[in-house]
Design an enzyme around this catalytic site. Structure first.
Site, PDB file in Angstrom:
ATOM      1  N   HIS A  36      38.868  28.212  38.736  1.00 27.81           N
ATOM      2  CA  HIS A  36      40.165  28.902  38.947  1.00 27.81           C
ATOM      3  C   HIS A  36      41.123  28.042  39.786  1.00 27.81           C
ATOM      4  O   HIS A  36      41.499  28.408  40.895  1.00 27.81           O
ATOM      5  CB  HIS A  36      39.933  30.278  39.603  1.00 27.81           C
ATOM      6  CG  HIS A  36      41.069  31.232  39.330  1.00 27.81           C
ATOM      7  ND1 HIS A  36      40.913  32.594  39.188  1.00 27.81           N
ATOM      8  CD2 HIS A  36      42.401  31.022  39.198  1.00 27.81           C
ATOM      9  CE1 HIS A  36      42.080  33.170  38.975  1.00 27.81           C
ATOM     10  NE2 HIS A  36      43.004  32.236  38.979  1.00 27.81           N
ATOM     11  N   GLU A  88      34.366  36.584  38.215  1.00 28.64           N
ATOM     12  CA  GLU A  88      34.407  35.433  39.142  1.00 28.64           C
ATOM     13  C   GLU A  88      33.750  35.773  40.471  1.00 28.64           C
ATOM     14  O   GLU A  88      33.959  36.880  40.964  1.00 28.64           O
ATOM     15  CB  GLU A  88      35.860  35.016  39.377  1.00 28.64           C
ATOM     16  CG  GLU A  88      36.475  34.441  38.128  1.00 28.64           C
ATOM     17  CD  GLU A  88      37.933  34.032  38.304  1.00 28.64           C
ATOM     18  OE1 GLU A  88      38.417  33.947  39.440  1.00 28.64           O
ATOM     19  OE2 GLU A  88      38.567  33.803  37.273  1.00 28.64           O
ATOM     20  N   ARG A 132      43.625  35.164  33.011  1.00 27.67           N
ATOM     21  CA  ARG A 132      42.628  35.976  33.697  1.00 27.67           C
ATOM     22  C   ARG A 132      41.390  36.044  32.808  1.00 27.67           C
ATOM     23  O   ARG A 132      41.503  36.224  31.586  1.00 27.67           O
ATOM     24  CB  ARG A 132      43.155  37.394  33.958  1.00 27.67           C
ATOM     25  CG  ARG A 132      44.149  37.496  35.114  1.00 27.67           C
ATOM     26  CD  ARG A 132      43.485  37.250  36.467  1.00 27.67           C
ATOM     27  NE  ARG A 132      44.413  37.377  37.576  1.00 27.67           N
ATOM     28  CZ  ARG A 132      45.061  36.346  38.142  1.00 27.67           C
ATOM     29  NH1 ARG A 132      44.896  35.115  37.684  1.00 27.67           N
ATOM     30  NH2 ARG A 132      45.861  36.542  39.172  1.00 27.67           N
TER      31      ARG A 132
END
Ligand code: DGY
Length: 319
Positions: free
Chosen positions: A285, A267, A238
């Site tokens: 991602h 993000e 993360r």
């Protein structure tokens, strides 16, 4: 017999969507983009079950406005996007999708590690842009991977899968973990050290921690100072586990050789400094993004939802 009402926040792979439309009544048509706050609220309000992704923030307020909701199957192994306590207070089961994405994510950590060490995006760019004038003895020299030390921060399923892959590269493994994993989950030669020691002894450091208050900025300015100037930092867990501003400073000042990042603090926004540094490889991602992993993640969500609706224990309950 009427089908259970399901809210699906995003369009999932076709093989998953076809099972969903056969077995459930979808309260809204999912689209490819994250839903607006209002449509997320409305979907949760009408549904008995929901499949959500990491881009949906599901807070106490949203859960309180969902009277019929019994289960949220998060389409991810991480579940930091959901207020678990609020879900528990409301008696809503929350589940995740472990195991099925472990190997895909471990592959991606390695792809980033190799791409960063061997400067693959720079080489690709040179050839594609027609700027390559032929072999040169000093062109795009990278770092060795073979026999270098790999540090794993977070020896869970994915950390373990990344470490296992290092055997072919004859890399010694050092790792840290909140609790020491069972010996059966680690090789005898792997060394369990403090975070500080892992950072200072490794040539490559790969992060595999869930996002919790204690892992937010786990790697900040002080931790980056412990790393070798020749070391590379890889993150497929993360984004907020790394203080991006501190990382950019360390890279600019050459206190770190490079970083391979699949995840970011905000993000899809990127810290501007991460755009301009050649020694950074960035991906959007994609850790679990193989077709089979994403289909299996969908099937795990369905299995968990069915269990809750049929009053059986959910196999992947996290609250
Ligand atoms: C996860 O599962 O938590 C990934 O970040 C998304 O697949």
């Amino acid at each position: 017999m009427s089908l259970p009402a399901l809210y699906v926040s995003r369009l999932l792979p076709p093989a998953v969507m076809s099972v969903l439309t056969e077995r459930f009544r979808l309260v809204a048509q999912p689209g490819p983009l994250p839903p607006e706050k209002q449509s997320l609220r409305k979907g949760l309000e009408e549904a008995e079950a929901a499949i959500c992704t990491l881009t949906e923030q599901i807070d106490r307020e949203a859960l309180h406005a969902a009277p019929r909701l019994r289960v949220i199957a998060n389409y991810a192994v991480g579940y930091n996007n959901i207020d678990l306590d609020a879900a528990k207070d409301r008696g809503i089961v929350v589940t995740n999708t472990p195991d099925v994405l472990t190997e895909a994510t471990a592959d991606m950590a390695w792809a980033l590690l190799l791409a960063t060490a061997r400067r693959i995006p720079e080489g690709h760019g040179l050839v594609q842009q027609g700027a390559w004038t032929g072999w040169e003895p000093t062109q795009l020299l990278g770092a060795d991977v073979y026999e270098k030390t790999l540090g794993i921060v977070g020896m869970g399923r994915i950390g373990n899968a990344v470490a296992r892959r290092a055997a072919g590269f004859r890399m010694p493994i050092v790792y840290c973990n909140r609790t020491a994993p069972a010996p059966s989950d680690t090789a005898p030669s792997w060394r369990h050290l403090s975070l500080q020691k892992v950072l200072s002894e490794s040539d490559f450091i790969s992060l595999h921690v869930p996002l919790t208050p204690s892992t937010r900025h786990l790697i900040g300015a002080a931790e980056l100072r412990l790393m070798r100037p020749t070391a590379f930092l890889i993150n497929t867990s993360r984004g907020p586990a790394i203080d991006e501003a501190a990382l950019v400073d360390a890279l600019r000042e050459r206190r770190l050789a490079g970083a391979g990042l699949d995840v970011y603090e905000q993000e899809p926004a990127l810290h501007p400094g991460l755009r301009s540094l050649a020694q950074v490889v960035t991906l959007p991602h994609l850790g679990s993004a193989t077709l089979s992993a994403r289909v299996r993640m969908g099937m795990v969500c369905i299995e968990n939802i069915r269990a809750v609706l049929e009053e059986r224990p959910a196999p992947n309950r996290v609250n």
